[in-house]
Design a protein around this motif. Sequence first.
Motif, PDB file in Angstrom:
ATOM      1  N   ASN A  30      36.551  29.442  41.629  1.00 42.91           N
ATOM      2  CA  ASN A  30      35.120  29.755  41.707  1.00 42.91           C
ATOM      3  C   ASN A  30      34.893  31.089  42.405  1.00 42.91           C
ATOM      4  O   ASN A  30      34.029  31.881  41.997  1.00 42.91           O
ATOM      5  CB  ASN A  30      34.359  28.663  42.462  1.00 42.91           C
ATOM      6  CG  ASN A  30      34.278  27.368  41.707  1.00 42.91           C
ATOM      7  OD1 ASN A  30      34.562  27.295  40.519  1.00 42.91           O
ATOM      8  ND2 ASN A  30      33.935  26.304  42.416  1.00 42.91           N
ATOM      9  N   ASN A  31      35.647  31.332  43.484  1.00 40.50           N
ATOM     10  CA  ASN A  31      35.509  32.595  44.220  1.00 40.50           C
ATOM     11  C   ASN A  31      35.914  33.778  43.351  1.00 40.50           C
ATOM     12  O   ASN A  31      35.247  34.817  43.347  1.00 40.50           O
ATOM     13  CB  ASN A  31      36.345  32.568  45.501  1.00 40.50           C
ATOM     14  CG  ASN A  31      35.849  31.534  46.478  1.00 40.50           C
ATOM     15  OD1 ASN A  31      34.707  31.083  46.420  1.00 40.50           O
ATOM     16  ND2 ASN A  31      36.717  31.137  47.395  1.00 40.50           N
ATOM     17  N   ARG A  32      37.000  33.620  42.610  1.00 34.59           N
ATOM     18  CA  ARG A  32      37.455  34.681  41.702  1.00 34.59           C
ATOM     19  C   ARG A  32      36.374  34.983  40.666  1.00 34.59           C
ATOM     20  O   ARG A  32      36.050  36.138  40.408  1.00 34.59           O
ATOM     21  CB  ARG A  32      38.757  34.255  41.023  1.00 34.59           C
ATOM     22  CG  ARG A  32      39.288  35.284  40.036  1.00 34.59           C
ATOM     23  CD  ARG A  32      40.519  34.729  39.298  1.00 34.59           C
ATOM     24  NE  ARG A  32      40.960  35.637  38.287  1.00 34.59           N
ATOM     25  CZ  ARG A  32      41.921  36.543  38.444  1.00 34.59           C
ATOM     26  NH1 ARG A  32      42.555  36.644  39.591  1.00 34.59           N
ATOM     27  NH2 ARG A  32      42.269  37.328  37.449  1.00 34.59           N
ATOM     28  N   GLU A  33      35.817  33.940  40.084  1.00 37.50           N
ATOM     29  CA  GLU A  33      34.784  34.136  39.059  1.00 37.50           C
ATOM     30  C   GLU A  33      33.532  34.774  39.655  1.00 37.50           C
ATOM     31  O   GLU A  33      32.889  35.612  39.023  1.00 37.50           O
ATOM     32  CB  GLU A  33      34.448  32.812  38.372  1.00 37.50           C
ATOM     33  CG  GLU A  33      33.404  32.944  37.279  1.00 37.50           C
ATOM     34  CD  GLU A  33      33.726  33.976  36.203  1.00 37.50           C
ATOM     35  OE1 GLU A  33      32.771  34.555  35.646  1.00 37.50           O
ATOM     36  OE2 GLU A  33      34.912  34.235  35.909  1.00 37.50           O
ATOM     37  N   ALA A  34      33.186  34.398  40.881  1.00 43.86           N
ATOM     38  CA  ALA A  34      32.013  35.000  41.531  1.00 43.86           C
ATOM     39  C   ALA A  34      32.220  36.498  41.741  1.00 43.86           C
ATOM     40  O   ALA A  34      31.317  37.299  41.451  1.00 43.86           O
ATOM     41  CB  ALA A  34      31.733  34.300  42.863  1.00 43.86           C
ATOM     42  N   LEU A  35      33.390  36.885  42.230  1.00 44.25           N
ATOM     43  CA  LEU A  35      33.631  38.318  42.415  1.00 44.25           C
ATOM     44  C   LEU A  35      33.689  39.040  41.077  1.00 44.25           C
ATOM     45  O   LEU A  35      33.158  40.140  40.937  1.00 44.25           O
ATOM     46  CB  LEU A  35      34.909  38.573  43.224  1.00 44.25           C
ATOM     47  CG  LEU A  35      35.190  40.054  43.520  1.00 44.25           C
ATOM     48  CD1 LEU A  35      34.038  40.705  44.304  1.00 44.25           C
ATOM     49  CD2 LEU A  35      36.501  40.216  44.280  1.00 44.25           C
ATOM     50  N   ARG A  36      34.306  38.428  40.077  1.00 40.83           N
ATOM     51  CA  ARG A  36      34.334  39.048  38.748  1.00 40.83           C
ATOM     52  C   ARG A  36      32.913  39.303  38.248  1.00 40.83           C
ATOM     53  O   ARG A  36      32.590  40.380  37.757  1.00 40.83           O
ATOM     54  CB  ARG A  36      35.102  38.182  37.740  1.00 40.83           C
ATOM     55  CG  ARG A  36      35.354  38.950  36.421  1.00 40.83           C
ATOM     56  CD  ARG A  36      35.514  38.032  35.228  1.00 40.83           C
ATOM     57  NE  ARG A  36      34.340  37.244  34.945  1.00 40.83           N
ATOM     58  CZ  ARG A  36      33.210  37.707  34.393  1.00 40.83           C
ATOM     59  NH1 ARG A  36      33.063  38.967  34.096  1.00 40.83           N
ATOM     60  NH2 ARG A  36      32.188  36.889  34.170  1.00 40.83           N
ATOM     61  N   SER A  37      32.053  38.336  38.427  1.00 41.48           N
ATOM     62  CA  SER A  37      30.657  38.488  38.015  1.00 41.48           C
ATOM     63  C   SER A  37      29.957  39.594  38.817  1.00 41.48           C
ATOM     64  O   SER A  37      29.197  40.391  38.258  1.00 41.48           O
ATOM     65  CB  SER A  37      29.926  37.157  38.179  1.00 41.48           C
ATOM     66  OG  SER A  37      28.573  37.296  37.815  1.00 41.48           O
ATOM     67  N   GLN A  38      30.218  39.657  40.117  1.00 40.14           N
ATOM     68  CA  GLN A  38      29.609  40.703  40.946  1.00 40.14           C
ATOM     69  C   GLN A  38      30.082  42.088  40.508  1.00 40.14           C
ATOM     70  O   GLN A  38      29.295  43.030  40.454  1.00 40.14           O
ATOM     71  CB  GLN A  38      29.939  40.455  42.418  1.00 40.14           C
ATOM     72  CG  GLN A  38      29.257  39.230  42.986  1.00 40.14           C
ATOM     73  CD  GLN A  38      30.015  38.609  44.155  1.00 40.14           C
ATOM     74  OE1 GLN A  38      30.927  39.201  44.718  1.00 40.14           O
ATOM     75  NE2 GLN A  38      29.635  37.378  44.505  1.00 40.14           N
ATOM     76  N   VAL A  39      31.369  42.215  40.185  1.00 40.75           N
ATOM     77  CA  VAL A  39      31.917  43.499  39.751  1.00 40.75           C
ATOM     78  C   VAL A  39      31.427  43.865  38.352  1.00 40.75           C
ATOM     79  O   VAL A  39      31.034  45.008  38.102  1.00 40.75           O
ATOM     80  CB  VAL A  39      33.473  43.479  39.794  1.00 40.75           C
ATOM     81  CG1 VAL A  39      34.064  44.701  39.105  1.00 40.75           C
ATOM     82  CG2 VAL A  39      33.967  43.386  41.234  1.00 40.75           C
ATOM     83  N   CYS A  40      31.452  42.906  37.436  1.00 35.26           N
ATOM     84  CA  CYS A  40      31.172  43.198  36.025  1.00 35.26           C
ATOM     85  C   CYS A  40      29.707  43.112  35.645  1.00 35.26           C
ATOM     86  O   CYS A  40      29.271  43.803  34.718  1.00 35.26           O
ATOM     87  CB  CYS A  40      31.979  42.252  35.140  1.00 35.26           C
ATOM     88  SG  CYS A  40      33.754  42.489  35.294  1.00 35.26           S
ATOM     89  N   ASP A  41      28.942  42.268  36.321  1.00 39.82           N
ATOM     90  CA  ASP A  41      27.560  42.018  35.898  1.00 39.82           C
ATOM     91  C   ASP A  41      26.514  42.337  36.960  1.00 39.82           C
ATOM     92  O   ASP A  41      25.323  42.191  36.695  1.00 39.82           O
ATOM     93  CB  ASP A  41      27.402  40.539  35.503  1.00 39.82           C
ATOM     94  CG  ASP A  41      28.397  40.104  34.452  1.00 39.82           C
ATOM     95  OD1 ASP A  41      28.696  40.911  33.551  1.00 39.82           O
ATOM     96  OD2 ASP A  41      28.897  38.962  34.533  1.00 39.82           O
TER      97      ASP A  41
END
Length: 186
Positions: free
Chosen positions: A47-58
């Motif tokens: 979940n943490n990985r996906e949250a950071l991915r979303s913050q970086v990408c979106d």
Amino acid sequence: MVHVRPAGPDSWPDVATVMGERGDPSRCFCQYFRLRGKAWSGSSPENNREALRSQVCDGERPPGVLAYDGSAPVGWCAVGPRTSYPRVLASPNWRADHPDGWVITCFVVPVDHRRQGVAGELVHGAVDLAGSYGAPTVEACAVDTAAAGRIPSADLYRGPLSIYLDAGFTEISRTSPQWVLVRSAA
């Protein structure tokens, strides 16, 4: 020579590379200061990985900066508006009179690239990023390694006091001998 740039959608693979597969960064993905209580304790590394991915990408703005040695990613620094970090807002270590400022919350520099000035370059890049978005100040809760004595490198994720002082930050307050709130104009 190390160069620093904001982390945007094209750099997600580089962010993931810096976070690695082991250790605290690979579990936290710079979400600790963004979550509190059960939101943090109930969150998984995935979940943490996906949250950071979303913050970086979106996200509407980069959530941090990356350092590169040539084309190889060698470091990360999370920086953003104080209001992006509920744990910062609630912490007595981060009390400040600049609620509209930005904060640096953490660094990740893989072992092979430590003690080479990467974190210092990341601080400058973080301040530049904050300034480009109109932040009046940038703050951090640094670790005074002289007061703390010998501490594990994992406990330096907020950055040693020396890199902030070298970058022109000034000490604002201390809530303990080793926790130092520092500030710089953006």
